[in-house]
Motif scaffolding. Structure first.
Motif, mmCIF file in Angstrom:
data_model
loop_
_atom_site.group_PDB
_atom_site.id
_atom_site.type_symbol
_atom_site.label_atom_id
_atom_site.label_comp_id
_atom_site.label_asym_id
_atom_site.label_seq_id
_atom_site.Cartn_x
_atom_site.Cartn_y
_atom_site.Cartn_z
ATOM 1 N N LEU A 43 0.821 -1.204 0.000
ATOM 2 C CA LEU A 43 0.000 0.000 0.000
ATOM 3 C C LEU A 43 0.858 1.258 0.000
ATOM 4 O O LEU A 43 0.532 2.247 -0.665
ATOM 5 C CB LEU A 43 -0.936 -0.001 1.204
ATOM 6 C CG LEU A 43 -2.008 -1.094 1.202
ATOM 7 C CD1 LEU A 43 -2.790 -1.080 2.507
ATOM 8 C CD2 LEU A 43 -2.957 -0.909 0.026
ATOM 9 N N VAL A 44 1.949 1.228 0.740
ATOM 10 C CA VAL A 44 2.841 2.392 0.763
ATOM 11 C C VAL A 44 3.438 2.630 -0.627
ATOM 12 O O VAL A 44 3.490 3.768 -1.119
ATOM 13 C CB VAL A 44 3.962 2.204 1.809
ATOM 14 C CG1 VAL A 44 5.030 3.281 1.648
ATOM 15 C CG2 VAL A 44 3.380 2.256 3.218
ATOM 16 N N GLY A 100 2.124 1.647 -3.436
ATOM 17 C CA GLY A 100 1.023 2.076 -4.286
ATOM 18 C C GLY A 100 0.713 3.557 -4.127
ATOM 19 O O GLY A 100 0.511 4.281 -5.108
ATOM 20 N N LEU A 101 0.686 4.026 -2.880
ATOM 21 C CA LEU A 101 0.411 5.441 -2.634
ATOM 22 C C LEU A 101 1.539 6.307 -3.192
ATOM 23 O O LEU A 101 1.284 7.351 -3.823
ATOM 24 C CB LEU A 101 0.239 5.679 -1.133
ATOM 25 C CG LEU A 101 -0.137 7.108 -0.711
ATOM 26 C CD1 LEU A 101 -1.446 7.530 -1.346
ATOM 27 C CD2 LEU A 101 -0.230 7.194 0.804
ATOM 28 N N SER A 102 2.780 5.894 -2.980
ATOM 29 C CA SER A 102 3.914 6.659 -3.506
ATOM 30 C C SER A 102 3.891 6.703 -5.032
ATOM 31 O O SER A 102 4.147 7.745 -5.642
ATOM 32 C CB SER A 102 5.225 6.035 -3.019
ATOM 33 O OG SER A 102 5.292 6.020 -1.609
ATOM 34 N N ALA A 103 3.561 5.565 -5.639
ATOM 35 C CA ALA A 103 3.491 5.515 -7.101
ATOM 36 C C ALA A 103 2.374 6.407 -7.630
ATOM 37 O O ALA A 103 2.518 7.043 -8.680
ATOM 38 C CB ALA A 103 3.281 4.070 -7.559
ATOM 39 N N THR A 104 1.259 6.459 -6.906
ATOM 40 C CA THR A 104 0.145 7.314 -7.329
ATOM 41 C C THR A 104 0.559 8.777 -7.314
ATOM 42 O O THR A 104 0.308 9.530 -8.266
ATOM 43 C CB THR A 104 -1.062 7.102 -6.406
ATOM 44 O OG1 THR A 104 -1.472 5.738 -6.473
ATOM 45 C CG2 THR A 104 -2.225 7.996 -6.817
ATOM 46 N N VAL A 105 1.181 9.198 -6.225
ATOM 47 C CA VAL A 105 1.640 10.590 -6.127
ATOM 48 C C VAL A 105 2.633 10.908 -7.241
ATOM 49 O O VAL A 105 2.549 11.955 -7.904
ATOM 50 C CB VAL A 105 2.267 10.847 -4.741
ATOM 51 C CG1 VAL A 105 2.898 12.236 -4.693
ATOM 52 C CG2 VAL A 105 1.213 10.705 -3.651
#
Length: 647
Positions: free
Chosen positions: A380-381, A383-388
């Motif tokens: 999840l971390v 994924g969130l970093s990749a989204t940003v």
């Protein structure tokens, strides 16, 4: 096989599988174009029943080589999947269908096995739900970075780079997961087949940024950001949701899933719905899909129970077959309606998929004890970093209406207006290749001031899930407006060098036609003054002249009511020069550009061997200097028409 590493493998295979599933539409369209509807359906059904055959083969290999559990169950399918996926991208059009269909069957089989293995671990159903949603989020981010035109269709360096990274992720996570023993091989997941409807909803709704952009009428940047973040939220909820009496919760989850999916598919073509409501609905579907998938994978036994059946058994073979068929059938029915009406609203096929997934997640016993969520924390971390990071990369792209010319080198004081009209067939040529760059290249070569396009896809499966409107606007520049026809994922586009004003959309009567139609009009301030441009796409079919005449009976009064003397309307009218529809238009005072300033014998469809002219540019209060059918442009099954207006 270690559960934490299996999470990464499930996420990687999910992302690749979703891309391959999206390729089904253009590939099946090529089979349909060459062989007809029934062969296309048979190929699709055989392909999506194939995962069961693949799993059966892996089960046999597992019995022969039980000591190489991880290699047989994970690494070998992953290696075969990557080989087929890369071969399909490199294959010439004639071979692409067969290789891609094999890749789809292997990818679904690999995903079923990976999810079954992960869900067989203690608390693994939570991890599987989280990993699946995370994989969908990674797929969305890839689409956003590529403007929704998948790497699968690209022969360029960016396309191969993305494909290479995806392949490395699948192979690397498979090898890593195969190195360790499974945490607890004592459970057996219940309903792995629920992956089928889960993937159907993901392909068309939850992991489809073009769908979100079109339904909510927002930019692709906003749609992609909401879709990716919503999926990561769904992953977190699937992994961390507090336990409570299970039956009421799962029933409510299923009901919400069915109701919201149905609502999202019925956003009106004219007027739409509040963007915030649509975006909230998408996130609700994402979360309820994750919760339903978690419930579906819940083992039958308590966590300390032991079962003797291996993860790859007869039930897994059946589950893989059902998963494949329950993925393609709802999507196929949804799309077939626009070729051959089914007799019921096509959105009900996806409502049925939602009902099937929701029902799979209903369980009538208390939920098991809450397990640690550490397995998916890193996922999840990341994924969130990749989204940003992905959103930062595309933040500066003009996904909406950039104020720049299609070709800044062209003199701005030219006393003419060039208009191109083209049915682009959702950027899928006769060879079944989704090639938006070919469409853009054709436009650039002829440098129109105003572009009128029909059959523009915005997330349709048959168009490979791409947002043609947003991609072409970003690639070419200019100002654009879109009018939905069949649904909000398909319609007509006006793209202009100049800003658009007085945009007007009108729905046309469907009658006995195969799909609803519409027109979109806009006023541009050109070198010749104000000019109203209208994009039109009338009903197709040799026996549906009466429907087209009904549509013209609505259109022509609309033209008369527009407060603009110079007016051009263009598009695929599905009528030949000798047809009554064309006579009706000319009696209303409109002049055909081709008949007035071009070759009246010109033909526009099909592009490879044209034998009829059904694509038109008409004008009233304007003067045509020339009008040409562009016979060299083969990116669609129609040929474009280019005309020049002069004072």
């Amino acid at each position: 096989m270690e559960a934490r590493r299996l999470c990464w493998f499930v996420a990687a295979v999910t992302a690749m599988t979703l891309e391959l599933v999206r390729s089904t539409g253009p590939l099946m369209d090529s089979v349909y174009s060459s062989s007809g509807m029934e062969p296309a359906i048979l190929v699709a059904v055989a392909t999506y029943a194939g995962p069961g055959v693949v799993v059966a083969g892996i089960a046999l290999a597992h019995r022969v080589l039980p000591q190489h559990d991880g290699t047989v169950v994970l690494v070998a399918p992953a290696a075969l999947l990557v080989a087929l996926r890369l071969a399909a991208q490199a294959a010439p059009p004639g071979a692409k269908v067969g290789i891609a269909m094999a890749a789809i069957a292997v990818s679904l089989a690999a995903l079923v096995l990976a999810v079954a293995a992960l869900a067989s671990c203690a608390g693994g159903q939570r991890d599987a739900a989280a990993a699946l949603s995370s994989g969908l989020a990674f797929s969305v981010l890839t689409q956003v970075l590529l403007g929704t035109w998948d790497a699968f269709w690209r022969s360029s360096f960016p396309g191969w780079t993305v494909s290479g990274l995806m392949s490395l992720a699948v192979i690397g996570t498979a090898v890593a997961a195969a190195r360790r023993e499974r945490d607890v091989a004592a459970l057996h997941p219940r309903r792995v087949w629920a992956l089928g409807p889960f993937l159907a909803l993901a392909t068309l709704i939850t992991a489809n940024p073009a769908f979100v952009a079109s339904q909510a009428d927002v930019t692709l940047f906003v749609a992609g950001g909401v879709a990716a973040l919503g999926l990561l939220l769904a992953a977190a909820v699937g992994a961390r949701a507090a336990d409570r009496p299970a039956l009421p919760l799962t029933v409510v989850t299923a009901a919400v899933l069915v109701v919201v999916v149905t609502g999202l598919l019925q956003v009106p073509r004219a007027g739409g719905a509040p963007a915030g409501l649509v975006l909230a609905g998408v996130v609700m579907v994402q979360v309820t899909c994750a919760l339903s998938m978690r419930g579906a994978l819940q083992p039958r036994q308590d966590e300390d129970a032991v079962v003797s059946e291996p993860v790859i058994g007869g039930r897994t073979v059946v589950a893989a077959t059902v998963a494949g068929l329950s993925a393609i059938v709802p999507m196929m029915l949804y799309q077939i309606e626009y070729r051959a009406p089914l007799g019921f609203p096509n959105y009900l096929s996806l409502t049925a998929a939602a009902l099937l997934l929701g029902a799979a997640g209903v369980r009538g016993h208390p939920a098991l004890g809450r397990s640690s969520s550490r397995r998916t924390q890193r996922l999840l971390v990341v994924g969130l970093s990749a989204t940003v990071a992905a959103l930062a990369v595309v933040a500066g792209r003009p996904w909406t209406t950039p104020d720049r010319l299609l070709d800044p080198s062209r003199p701005a004081d030219t006393a003419s207006v060039r208009i191109m009209s083209w049915n682009v067939h959702y950027a899928v040529g006769g060879s079944g290749i989704a090639d938006l760059e070919a469409v853009a290249g054709a436009v650039e070569r002829h440098d129109p001031d105003v572009l009128v396009l029909n059959e523009v896809s915005r997330g349709w499966l048959i168009g490979g899930g791409a947002d043609d409107a947003a991609w072409l606007a970003q690639r070419l520049g200019g100002h654009w407006t879109f009018a939905p026809s069949a649904d909000r994922q398909f319609g007509s586009l006006i793209l202009s060098r100049w800003p658009l004003a007085d945009v007007r959309r009108v729905e046309l009567p469907q009658g006995t036609g195969t799909q609803a139609r519409s027109m979109v009009a806009a006023t541009v301030t050109s070198q010749l003054g104000d000019l109203t441009v209208v994009a039109v796409h009338l009903e197709d079919g040799a026996g549906r002249a009466a429907v087209r005449l009904q549509q013209l009976a609505v259109l022509l009064p609309e033209f008369d009511a527009m407060d603009a003397a110079p007016l051009v309307f263009a598009g695929d009218l599905n009528a030949a020069p000798s047809d009554e529809e064309i006579a009706t238009i000319t009696r209303a005072g409109f002049v055909s550009a081709i008949d007035d300033a071009g070759d009246p014998g010109a033909l526009t469809q099909p592009s490879d061997a044209p034998h009829r002219r059904i694509d038109w540019v008409f004008g009233r209060g304007v003067r045509f200097q020339d009008a040409d059918v562009l016979y060299d442009e083969q990116a669609s099954d129609h040929l474009p028409v280019l005309t020049t207006l002069v004072p």
